[in-house]
Design an enzyme around this catalytic site. Sequence first.
Site, PDB file in Angstrom:
ATOM      1  N   SER A 197      38.652  39.704  36.076  1.00 10.64           N
ATOM      2  CA  SER A 197      37.718  40.563  36.306  1.00 10.64           C
ATOM      3  C   SER A 197      37.319  40.880  37.743  1.00 10.64           C
ATOM      4  O   SER A 197      38.328  41.039  38.554  1.00 10.64           O
ATOM      5  CB  SER A 197      36.890  40.793  35.322  1.00 10.64           C
ATOM      6  OG  SER A 197      36.238  41.840  35.113  1.00 10.64           O
ATOM      7  N   ASP A 204      36.665  47.742  39.183  1.00  9.50           N
ATOM      8  CA  ASP A 204      36.610  46.214  39.374  1.00  9.50           C
ATOM      9  C   ASP A 204      38.389  45.665  39.227  1.00  9.50           C
ATOM     10  O   ASP A 204      39.175  46.607  39.029  1.00  9.50           O
ATOM     11  CB  ASP A 204      35.954  45.574  38.527  1.00  9.50           C
ATOM     12  CG  ASP A 204      36.445  45.539  37.154  1.00  9.50           C
ATOM     13  OD1 ASP A 204      36.936  46.317  36.736  1.00  9.50           O
ATOM     14  OD2 ASP A 204      35.962  44.472  36.409  1.00  9.50           O
TER      15      ASP A 204
END
Length: 447
Positions: free
Chosen positions: A103, A242
């Site tokens: 992530s 992200d």
Amino acid sequence: MSKKLFGTDGVRGRANTWPMTAEMALKLGAAAGRYFRRDGSAAHRVVIGKDTRLSGYMLENSLTAGLTSTGMNVLLVGPVPTPGVGFLTRSMRADLGVMISASHNPHEDNGIKFFGPDGFKLSDEAEAEIEAMVEGEIQLAEARMIGRAKRIEDGRGRYQEFVKTSFPAGLRLDGLKVVVDCANGAAYRAAPEVLWELGAEVIPVGVTPNGTNINENCGSTHPQTAAEAVITHGADLGIALDGDADRVMILDENGMVADGDQFMALLASRWAADGRLKGGALVATVMSNLGLERFLEAKGLRLERTAVGDRYVVERMRSGGFNLGGEQSGHIVMTDYATTGDGLAAALQFLAEMARSGQKASELTHQFETVPQLLKNVRYTAGAQPLEDARVKAVIQASEKRINGKGRLLIRKSGTEPLIRVMAECIDAALLTEVVDEIAATLASAG
């Protein structure tokens, strides 16, 4: 059994150190394959996607070896956003989906997330069973039952077409100049292409991944890069994703960042006005600002709070029949469209409001006045237990008394990193800073 491998969002760690080693990925793949092939039949398949980290190659190959060794047929889709894996798992009628990503973490880290055949992340119970299999002997498939691996070239394209269905038919983005920062991550091609296809003038940032620059001074955790691009190019909006594109930050035409709370307030109020908000509630975590709760109450809506982590938000949404939820950090979950946070789909919802209303981004990103909030992260040594330290307990107890009636205090361990997160809200800004600084300093000395 208590879980050791799995955290709040799959298995995560530093690449080439436990548990993010090729050996562990092989075992996890074999265990997950055996878990989903317990009936012994041959018609089982798994979708594997990844972001752009260098270690993704290693983990992808190891997972493929483990999965095929137990008879699973593997479909490799390459770099694709995390929500794309959830979508493709359902669309391709797979039994399992796997996303290789850490992530928003730096490139040195990586992670493995599992999705069930419904496209939702696996339950705690399923993860515990898989972990138990990792620790035991895994029954491998007979030679004639070993699985095959196939690369799917159009997986990203399938996701792009799907995500565009979340944008209202008949609307276009003509005349809007949009900066999109893809964090050199999984959406580096998908996000700019989708925005361009919908009519926007696109200024792409963070679209040159090299394996080690994911999230590096870009993306949702470093929105300054997108902000500078917005100002330089005179853009109407900035979108900062992200590394795996399951979260988003919106920047207005002045380069100012709106967090997930303001974004969720906008969507909840507009959806409620359109009769689209199921259950009359928004699901968010304990981290969301008290101002959001007051904003919703004024509109006759509820805020359902959960523990931190998008999986807990999704669990509450599914159990309560809600269709909108998310986190202050930018995870926006819209189960009408996706099974997990989808930064691009959420950004399209914001752009739809801009196109429909004719309002500037700065007008849409300020829905309520926030209660002053401060968050500090305190890193501790692996294996240490700073929250058990007597000094830490004492200062937390004293701080709770000082802040009582003026705000709230929340202290928790991160589920993905060796961090203690110290968060407080207080109408007295000076007291807020004193309380958080004192607790953080005490934690640092104990950890």
